[in-house]
Design an enzyme around this catalytic site. Structure first.
Site, PDB file in Angstrom:
ATOM      1  N   GLY A 148       0.811  -1.218   0.000  1.00  0.00           N
ATOM      2  CA  GLY A 148       0.000   0.000   0.000  1.00  0.00           C
ATOM      3  C   GLY A 148       0.843   1.267   0.000  1.00  0.00           C
ATOM      4  N   ASP A 195      -0.847   8.703  -6.674  1.00  0.00           N
ATOM      5  CA  ASP A 195       0.470   8.128  -6.396  1.00  0.00           C
ATOM      6  C   ASP A 195       1.553   8.730  -7.291  1.00  0.00           C
ATOM      7  OD1 ASP A 195      -1.152   6.608  -4.857  1.00  0.00           O
ATOM      8  OD2 ASP A 195      -0.916   4.759  -5.996  1.00  0.00           O
TER       9      ASP A 195
HETATM   10  P1  NG1 Z   1      -2.220   1.677  -3.980  1.00  0.00           P
HETATM   11  O1  NG1 Z   1      -2.201   1.687  -2.523  1.00  0.00           O
HETATM   12  O2  NG1 Z   1      -0.882   2.024  -4.534  1.00  0.00           O
HETATM   13  O3  NG1 Z   1      -2.785   0.444  -4.530  1.00  0.00           O
HETATM   14  C1  NG1 Z   1      -4.359   2.830  -5.133  1.00  0.00           C
HETATM   15  C2  NG1 Z   1      -4.354   3.740  -6.362  1.00  0.00           C
HETATM   16  C3  NG1 Z   1      -4.490   5.223  -5.987  1.00  0.00           C
HETATM   17  C4  NG1 Z   1      -5.649   5.442  -5.033  1.00  0.00           C
HETATM   18  C5  NG1 Z   1      -5.542   4.466  -3.852  1.00  0.00           C
HETATM   19  C6  NG1 Z   1      -6.719   4.543  -2.915  1.00  0.00           C
HETATM   20  C7  NG1 Z   1      -3.033   3.091  -8.339  1.00  0.00           C
HETATM   21  C8  NG1 Z   1      -1.702   3.113  -8.974  1.00  0.00           C
HETATM   22  N1  NG1 Z   1      -3.104   3.596  -7.092  1.00  0.00           N
HETATM   23  O4  NG1 Z   1      -3.166   2.933  -4.431  1.00  0.00           O
HETATM   24  O5  NG1 Z   1      -4.630   5.980  -7.164  1.00  0.00           O
HETATM   25  O6  NG1 Z   1      -6.871   5.303  -5.690  1.00  0.00           O
HETATM   26  O7  NG1 Z   1      -5.453   3.123  -4.286  1.00  0.00           O
HETATM   27  O8  NG1 Z   1      -6.853   5.825  -2.378  1.00  0.00           O
HETATM   28  O9  NG1 Z   1      -3.995   2.629  -8.921  1.00  0.00           O
END
Ligand code: NG1
Length: 469
Positions: A148, A195
């Site tokens: 995460g 991100d």
């Molecule tokens: P992570 O934690 O990197 O999977 C994902 C999305 C963000 C955002 C968050 C929830 C990607 C690359 N990242 O993050 O854009 O939506 O979840 O807030 O899709």
């Protein structure tokens, strides 16, 4: 000398210090090139999101920090028209692929798809260009994967920057962030742009209040007495399988909620909840949730038939718009209904919390920031249903140890939590997590690699490694 002064003295971009440079040089030594070849090193950090979860793909704000863990991509140009790719971690096998106008992805879950995504993004951005240089690339990362902390975006950002450097291309940082956000969808996750934006635009000792459509950022100084503790649940949030399906399902649910609200309020062209918030700046969240509850059932059949009839559109066109086509098509599990009301209630209430959080953080009110983070977790667990028993347990342990607030960070379904506390309480919070969580989940194993105080670091940059001493 403080950190920033040391880096300036060495003439390095912010984020690079002697240690990062040494890492880059070790990786660079793995590249087979002639002695005088130009070698670039792009460094992109992971991130911890303080608040504003699952809001970015609705075009609504977020408040993350870039962290002091990064992915470095070393690249040297070649004339083979191919990318030759290696990873310092033997778990990720070497890859080689041709640079074509449309690069076909590897199988779902292949790590190198993030590299392909980044390169495809650069090819799309500079579509008028045809004479692309190939590159030999080596990747090394200190961002824990599937935790995460956005190791995937750190890889995509660093690759895009390294590949642009090899091809002597420049792009403004905001445009680069938007380009990489678009390009990462190549892997099949219909994500927002948080991100990539924070990885590129992050600032040491600052959080970033990020708004979308258009992308813009406001850096907010982290209060000196604030400590951020990140703890990994050790429950893998692998974004290539069920977690991706759950994530994309949330994207569809939020977009449906937006469209139904737009339809009920007779607003044209509403696709995401952010369109509504921007069109109706004075309408409060509770009001919008009530309007939605009156306009449609709280849950809708996943075949989109009911939704299409509420919206007065053809089921096939709604399907094409929401689920897209080709390799990134979203497949919905049709055995469960789509949750419209709960998801909208989370996103709209979270948006209020993020806006408030930016102000209270700036004013140094850590207590209130903590309260907002706790409310965010509750909403993510209850309405967004992306927490897990393990994440909840970790959050509880952090609070019991004296954290002012704690919540899951990132997409959830596993991964990490972030806890905020006064620096004087950091040790007590960590102790509580070790005793209450790791000692139970992983008895006998040293917990040190899984939790730490994280510091907000600088955003991505690229340097000419061959020019550094
Ligand atoms: P992570 O934690 O990197 O999977 C994902 C999305 C963000 C955002 C968050 C929830 C990607 C690359 N990242 O993050 O854009 O939506 O979840 O807030 O899709």
């Amino acid at each position: 000398m403080v950190q920033a002064e040391k880096e300036t003295a060495m003439n390095l971009p912010d984020g690079w210090d002697a240690e990062e440079l040494a890492r880059a040089k070790l990786l660079g030594a793995k590249i087979p090139t002639s002695a005088n070849a130009q070698i670039f090193a792009a460094r992109a950090p992971g991130r911890v999101n303080l608040i504003g979860e699952h809001t970015d793909y609705s075009g609504l704000p977020v408040l993350p920090v870039a962290i002091d863990r990064s992915t470095i991509v070393i690249a040297a140009g070649n004339d083979t028209g191919e990318v030759e790719l290696a990873n310092a971690d033997p778990a990720w096998p070497a890859r080689r692929f041709e640079i074509e106008r449309h690069i076909a992805p590897y199988e779902t879950g292949d790590w190198a798809n993030y590299v392909k995504a980044a390169i495809q993004g650069v090819l799309d951005q500079f579509s008028a260009r045809s004479n692309w240089r190939g590159a030999s690339m080596v990747v090394g990362s200190t961002v824990p994967p599937a935790a995460g902390l956005s190791s995937s975006s750190a890889l995509t950002v660093a690759t895009a920057m390294a590949f642009m450097a090899v091809n002597q291309l420049k792009l403004d940082p905001l445009e680069t962030a938007a380009m990489v956000a678009r390009s990462e969808r190549y892997v099949g996750t219909h994500g927002g742009g948080m991100d990539q934006a924070v990885s590129i635009l992050g600032r040491r000792d600052h959080a970033l209040f990020i708004e979308f459509d258009p992308l813009r950022v406001r850096a907010i100084k982290m209060p000196a007495n604030a400590a951020l503790i990140v703890a990994d649940s050790r429950q893998i949030a692998d974004k290539s399988g069920t977690v991706r399906a759950e994530y994309n399902r949330r994207v569809v649910e939020c977009s449906l909620a937006a469209r139904i609200l737009g339809h009920a309020l007779k607003l044209d062209g509403v696709r995401i909840l952010g369109d509504l918030v921007r069109a109706l700046p004075h309408r409060n969240a509770a009001d919008l949730v009530e309007t939605l509850a009156a306009a449609a059932p709280a849950r809708l059949n996943a075949n989109l038939k009911e939704a299409a009839s509420i919206l007065g559109v053809a089921q096939s066109s709604l399907d094409a718009e929401l689920l897209s086509e080709g390799s990134t098509r979203i497949v919905l599990d049709s055995s469960r209904p789509l949750e419209i009301l709960k998801r909208a209630r989370h996103v709209l209430s979270e948006t209020n919390r993020v806006i408030r959080a930016a102000d209270v953080l700036e004013a140094g009110h850590l207590d209130e920031m903590g309260t907002l983070m706790n409310a965010s977790h509750q909403s993510l667990a209850g309405d967004f249903e992306c927490s897990t028993a393990r994440l909840d347990a970790l959050v509880e342990c952090a609070r019991r140890g004296g954290a002012l607030g704690a919540r899951l960070t990132g997409a959830g379904f596993g991964g990490s939590i972030v806890a905020l506390c006064d620096v004087t309480r950091a040790e007590a919070v960590i102790e509580s997590i070790d005793r209450g969580y790791y000692a139970q989940q992983h008895p006998g194993a040293p917990p040190e690699p899984w939790r730490a105080v994280f510091h907000s670091g600088a955003g991505a940059s690229v340097l000419d490694l061959s020019a550094t001493a």
